[in-house]
Design a protein around this motif. Structure first.
Motif, PDB file in Angstrom:
ATOM      1  N   LEU A  33       0.810  -1.226   0.000  1.00 17.02           N
ATOM      2  CA  LEU A  33       0.000   0.000   0.000  1.00 17.02           C
ATOM      3  C   LEU A  33       0.841   1.273   0.000  1.00 17.02           C
ATOM      4  O   LEU A  33       0.301   2.376   0.051  1.00 17.02           O
ATOM      5  N   GLU A  34       2.160   1.122  -0.074  1.00 20.89           N
ATOM      6  CA  GLU A  34       3.020   2.283   0.175  1.00 20.89           C
ATOM      7  C   GLU A  34       2.874   3.377  -0.871  1.00 20.89           C
ATOM      8  O   GLU A  34       3.154   4.533  -0.591  1.00 20.89           O
ATOM      9  N   GLN A  35       2.430   3.014  -2.084  1.00 19.49           N
ATOM     10  CA  GLN A  35       2.318   4.046  -3.129  1.00 19.49           C
ATOM     11  C   GLN A  35       0.918   4.652  -3.204  1.00 19.49           C
ATOM     12  O   GLN A  35       0.677   5.535  -4.035  1.00 19.49           O
ATOM     13  N   ARG A  36      -0.004   4.185  -2.376  1.00 16.67           N
ATOM     14  CA  ARG A  36      -1.343   4.784  -2.405  1.00 16.67           C
ATOM     15  C   ARG A  36      -1.247   6.272  -2.085  1.00 16.67           C
ATOM     16  O   ARG A  36      -0.462   6.680  -1.237  1.00 16.67           O
ATOM     17  N   SER A  37      -2.076   7.046  -2.721  1.00 13.92           N
ATOM     18  CA  SER A  37      -2.026   8.498  -2.543  1.00 13.92           C
ATOM     19  C   SER A  37      -2.643   8.885  -1.199  1.00 13.92           C
ATOM     20  O   SER A  37      -3.801   8.566  -0.919  1.00 13.92           O
ATOM     21  N   ALA A  38      -1.857   9.567  -0.380  1.00 13.10           N
ATOM     22  CA  ALA A  38      -2.327   9.957   0.952  1.00 13.10           C
ATOM     23  C   ALA A  38      -2.233  11.468   1.107  1.00 13.10           C
ATOM     24  O   ALA A  38      -1.318  12.099   0.583  1.00 13.10           O
ATOM     25  N   ILE A 337      -7.137   8.947   2.019  1.00  9.59           N
ATOM     26  CA  ILE A 337      -6.252   7.889   1.547  1.00  9.59           C
ATOM     27  C   ILE A 337      -6.903   7.240   0.336  1.00  9.59           C
ATOM     28  O   ILE A 337      -8.061   6.809   0.409  1.00  9.59           O
ATOM     29  N   ASP A 338      -6.184   7.260  -0.784  1.00  7.11           N
ATOM     30  CA  ASP A 338      -6.689   6.613  -1.994  1.00  7.11           C
ATOM     31  C   ASP A 338      -8.057   7.178  -2.379  1.00  7.11           C
ATOM     32  O   ASP A 338      -8.939   6.436  -2.824  1.00  7.11           O
ATOM     33  N   GLY A 339      -8.245   8.471  -2.168  1.00  7.52           N
ATOM     34  CA  GLY A 339      -9.514   9.106  -2.509  1.00  7.52           C
ATOM     35  C   GLY A 339     -10.591   8.978  -1.453  1.00  7.52           C
ATOM     36  O   GLY A 339     -11.680   9.542  -1.600  1.00  7.52           O
ATOM     37  N   ILE A 340     -10.310   8.240  -0.364  1.00  3.44           N
ATOM     38  CA  ILE A 340     -11.309   8.041   0.692  1.00  3.44           C
ATOM     39  C   ILE A 340     -11.053   9.027   1.833  1.00  3.44           C
ATOM     40  O   ILE A 340      -9.996   8.977   2.459  1.00  3.44           O
ATOM     41  N   PRO A 341     -11.985   9.936   2.117  1.00  2.00           N
ATOM     42  CA  PRO A 341     -11.796  10.828   3.269  1.00  2.00           C
ATOM     43  C   PRO A 341     -11.815  10.026   4.563  1.00  2.00           C
ATOM     44  O   PRO A 341     -12.641   9.114   4.714  1.00  2.00           O
ATOM     45  N   VAL A 342     -10.889  10.325   5.481  1.00  2.30           N
ATOM     46  CA  VAL A 342     -10.840   9.590   6.751  1.00  2.30           C
ATOM     47  C   VAL A 342     -10.749  10.577   7.910  1.00  2.30           C
ATOM     48  O   VAL A 342     -10.390  11.741   7.747  1.00  2.30           O
ATOM     49  N   MET A 343     -11.081  10.086   9.100  1.00  4.21           N
ATOM     50  CA  MET A 343     -11.030  10.900  10.313  1.00  4.21           C
ATOM     51  C   MET A 343     -10.738   9.998  11.490  1.00  4.21           C
ATOM     52  O   MET A 343     -10.890   8.787  11.410  1.00  4.21           O
ATOM     53  N   LYS A 344     -10.270  10.597  12.598  1.00  4.77           N
ATOM     54  CA  LYS A 344     -10.203   9.827  13.824  1.00  4.77           C
ATOM     55  C   LYS A 344     -11.302  10.309  14.755  1.00  4.77           C
ATOM     56  O   LYS A 344     -11.757  11.456  14.669  1.00  4.77           O
ATOM     57  N   ALA A 345     -11.737   9.398  15.644  1.00  5.75           N
ATOM     58  CA  ALA A 345     -12.865   9.700  16.521  1.00  5.75           C
ATOM     59  C   ALA A 345     -12.433   9.689  17.981  1.00  5.75           C
ATOM     60  O   ALA A 345     -13.260   9.680  18.880  1.00  5.75           O
ATOM     61  N   SER A 346     -11.103   9.728  18.222  1.00  4.55           N
ATOM     62  CA  SER A 346     -10.597   9.656  19.594  1.00  4.55           C
ATOM     63  C   SER A 346     -11.201  10.768  20.438  1.00  4.55           C
ATOM     64  O   SER A 346     -11.374  11.893  19.977  1.00  4.55           O
ATOM     65  N   SER A 347     -11.465  10.443  21.691  1.00  2.75           N
ATOM     66  CA  SER A 347     -12.088  11.383  22.613  1.00  2.75           C
ATOM     67  C   SER A 347     -11.315  12.698  22.675  1.00  2.75           C
ATOM     68  O   SER A 347     -10.133  12.724  22.993  1.00  2.75           O
ATOM     69  N   GLY A 348     -11.981  13.799  22.333  1.00  2.00           N
ATOM     70  CA  GLY A 348     -11.356  15.115  22.396  1.00  2.00           C
ATOM     71  C   GLY A 348     -10.396  15.400  21.262  1.00  2.00           C
ATOM     72  O   GLY A 348      -9.780  16.459  21.216  1.00  2.00           O
ATOM     73  N   LYS A 349     -10.214  14.467  20.348  1.00  3.85           N
ATOM     74  CA  LYS A 349      -9.234  14.647  19.277  1.00  3.85           C
ATOM     75  C   LYS A 349      -9.812  14.296  17.910  1.00  3.85           C
ATOM     76  O   LYS A 349      -9.096  13.845  17.019  1.00  3.85           O
ATOM     77  N   VAL A 350     -11.107  14.510  17.744  1.00  5.58           N
ATOM     78  CA  VAL A 350     -11.755  14.215  16.470  1.00  5.58           C
ATOM     79  C   VAL A 350     -11.185  15.122  15.384  1.00  5.58           C
ATOM     80  O   VAL A 350     -10.919  16.291  15.621  1.00  5.58           O
ATOM     81  N   THR A 351     -10.949  14.572  14.203  1.00  2.00           N
ATOM     82  CA  THR A 351     -10.436  15.380  13.096  1.00  2.00           C
ATOM     83  C   THR A 351     -11.498  15.499  12.007  1.00  2.00           C
ATOM     84  O   THR A 351     -12.415  14.684  11.926  1.00  2.00           O
ATOM     85  N   TYR A 352     -11.357  16.540  11.166  1.00  2.00           N
ATOM     86  CA  TYR A 352     -12.258  16.723  10.033  1.00  2.00           C
ATOM     87  C   TYR A 352     -11.700  15.973   8.831  1.00  2.00           C
ATOM     88  O   TYR A 352     -10.539  16.158   8.473  1.00  2.00           O
ATOM     89  N   PRO A 353     -12.521  15.135   8.186  1.00  2.00           N
ATOM     90  CA  PRO A 353     -12.012  14.349   7.050  1.00  2.00           C
ATOM     91  C   PRO A 353     -11.917  15.179   5.772  1.00  2.00           C
ATOM     92  O   PRO A 353     -12.556  16.221   5.644  1.00  2.00           O
ATOM     93  N   GLY A 354     -11.096  14.705   4.847  1.00  2.00           N
ATOM     94  CA  GLY A 354     -11.036  15.295   3.512  1.00  2.00           C
ATOM     95  C   GLY A 354     -10.003  16.396   3.388  1.00  2.00           C
ATOM     96  O   GLY A 354      -9.619  17.033   4.363  1.00  2.00           O
ATOM     97  N   ARG A 355      -9.556  16.616   2.147  1.00  2.23           N
ATOM     98  CA  ARG A 355      -8.585  17.680   1.863  1.00  2.23           C
ATOM     99  C   ARG A 355      -9.286  19.025   1.928  1.00  2.23           C
ATOM    100  O   ARG A 355     -10.329  19.215   1.308  1.00  2.23           O
TER     101      ARG A 355
END
Lengths: 398, 398
Positions: A33-38, A337-355
């Protein structure tokens, strides 16, 4: 350990990273997976206590790093010798050996005001590369952004006229920290630094006054504080005199007498201790045509207090509280990652997905509003996108 | 500015100083006093808030500096080009050109516990040299002493068994700060650093776990957090798993099920968010044979709180609050010139005159008392002098 150990050469750049960046990269390789676009974005979730904005700084050093990014065969051998990578795929070592940073980078220009959650920088690159550069990019941007922001806050408080001098080298967290602090402080609004190496590297003239040791040494060897001042002016006419070694007001009184007698010209003095409000007022009365500089654990809050108490101060030396203290806690998070927006849901540390892009709207030259949006959204009328391309397919654009 | 600008090479050492060290040295030369024997002592007037002691650290880098001390003709030309020294005596430039550090240095060994007002180091050298080295010596000792002291305090709190890992590189104040922090942290009591370059330079094995980005990337590309864990273990069997990306307890429950089914071995997990007390207790119940690591803005106070609240934590990752924050405010003061003891009388900053020694008395292996005395006084029974010679007439003794 030889004398250059724990110094940093440009070829050391790639190993200035947390171990897990390397182990994760090895895992990505093993999984194919190392060449997947991140896409990773660098931002601060919260600003330091009391801060209303950040001044982005450190991009130049961050881009220097990306340009230099590579692994030598010696570095690869050193990593292999740790045995940590005993089960890593051999393709991982080939990847390191041929590695160059080949991605795109978007960033806000140095000096841009940014707020919480607004990306200062986005890396779009093969997953393993985008992962590996996290540690250094954060290191480069977190500290210089802190210093530039503090410098801007200081400039806000003192206005355009007052001199603000960076004196923090002795308290900076390593020699290199003192260089980065000097750069960011001047970029953020200070006038000069006392750090000779930093000033010369930055094409600036270093600045400074004198220390108590000169007054003490020459008082002991030549007889008096007065003789110390006279001696220093022989070689540095007009240099600021440090007058608080023994008795500030007595020193100012003697200087005033000598000014009246035409024996000395006192362009500037520095106060480094005592009640700066009262002392500066008394010195102003005694030496009305002399600039008064103050130093000693000053920050924007203490300067505000001095100003509102009526202190007569024309310039400030900033050291400890400029270059140390609580940091900017920038983070660098995977958003796609690979065109898929991702986020983390950790308590107090939620991130907004997407570029994302920051669209800024000005009204009569004043910042009216920012809109944090997906980078694919078009700007609305009167909006300016803050993030600009600075690296394209591994090539630095400026 | 090229890529190596704002990095520091050993030959840059001598210019890593405040301008006033150079102007004062020029003044001493002009007055014919530059070779007078001067003694400066480096100490902290007050300890950082809440600290009861300091662990002296950074001497090795300080001595590296003194060994390298010299000025190249390029550096001298750069100084002359500033025009600051237009009235300085020409003999000053000759002195710089032929300069080597030729003095004596006394210091407490690295790792020595010291208290306020106790010298960590004394320089006895020609006045101009002893003056010139102030800035770098303070920079080298202030930061590493801070980090070693914090490390010792952390070790005090957690006891001998718990793992303490230095994870601060991304928040350190410049790349070099991260190297110095790693060195001092390990010397002060931490087990390891995640900084690969620092670990390799120090002859240590770097340490680390995994980041949320791996969990997010592999969850998106392979389908689940479980698959991310399995993938990482393929290449790093037994590596600690970061389980708080989405739902900590759900992740622990799934791992527990797979442990029971014999599908995975979970030696260690890391928690980086949420209520570490409750989460660690719940994880302990689910995974009773798994080591639990915690991270996220931890310091000795927070760890004490976690411990007293019954948290089940076996190891700690220390970052931001280890490597940034309030500094050790060491100072470097002239105490004797040409055999004359001197002091400053500045308000709140009075110094003790004369060359001093710290005599330490132990009772049954426990530090009973220190006596700060003139260096010429003899030790009393059962006293050990802390300051030892480390440089003699410009020659490094160890």
């Amino acid at each position: 350990m030889n004398a250059s150990a724990l110094l940093l050469q440009p070829q050391d750049y790639s190993l200035l990273t947390d171990l897990y960046q390397l182990t994760m990269a090895a895992c990505y390789v093993g999984e194919g997976l190392e060449q997947r676009s991140a896409s990773f974005e660098l931002f601060a979730r919260r600003l330091p206590e009391g801060f209303g904005y950040l001044v982005a700084m450190g991009l130049e050093q961050a881009l220097d790093y990306l340009e230099q990014f590579c692994f030598t065969s010696e570095q690869i051998a050193a990593l292999q010798a740790t045995n940590i990578f005993a089960n890593a795929p051999s393709r991982f070592w080939e990847l390191l050996a041929e590695s160059r940073f080949s991605g795109d980078v978007w960033a806000v220009p140095e000096g841009t005001i940014v707020f919480a959650d607004e990306p200062l920088l986005r890396v779009e690159a093969p997953l393993w590369q985008a992962q590996m550069v996290e540690t250094y990019l954060l290191n480069a941007l977190n500290y210089q952004t802190l210093i530039a922001t503090r410098a801007a806050r200081l400039r806000d408080v003192v206005g355009d006229e007052a001199a603000l001098l960076e004196f923090g080298t002795r308290r900076a967290f390593s020699p290199q920290a003192s260089l980065w602090a000097a750069r960011a402080a001047i970029a953020g609004g200070l006038n000069a630094t006392s750090n000779v190496l930093a000033a010369l590297q930055l094409g600036q003239t270093p600045s400074g006054t004198m220390a108590h040791s000169l007054v003490m040494a020459l008082s002991a060897l030549e007889g008096s504080e007065e003789q110390a001042f006279t001696a220093f002016h022989r070689y540095f006419p007009g240099a600021a005199l440090l007058i608080d070694t023994y008795d500030t007001i007595a020193a100012a009184q003697k200087l005033a007498d000598r000014v009246k007698a035409g024996e000395i010209q006192v362009n500037a003095i520095r106060l480094d201790s005592g009640d700066l409000v009262t002392l500066s007022q008394q010195v102003r009365q005694l030496l009305p045509h002399t600039l008064i500089f103050a130093s000693g654990d000053l920050d924007e809050y203490e300067i505000l207090r001095l100003q509102s108490a009526g202190a007569e101060i024309d310039g400030y030396g900033l050291g400890t509280k400029l270059v140390t203290g609580a940091p900017v806690n920038g983070v660098y998070k995977l958003v796609e990652i690979d065109g898929i927006p991702v986020m983390k849901a950790s308590s107090g540390k939620v991130t907004y997905p997407g570029r994302k892009q920051v669209f800024r709207r000005y009204q009569n030259g004043v910042l009216e509003a920012d809109r944090l949006a997906l980078s694919t959204e078009p700007p609305q009328p009167h909006e300016t996108p803050l993030l600009q391309p600075v690296f394209k397919q591994g090539k630095r654009l400026y």
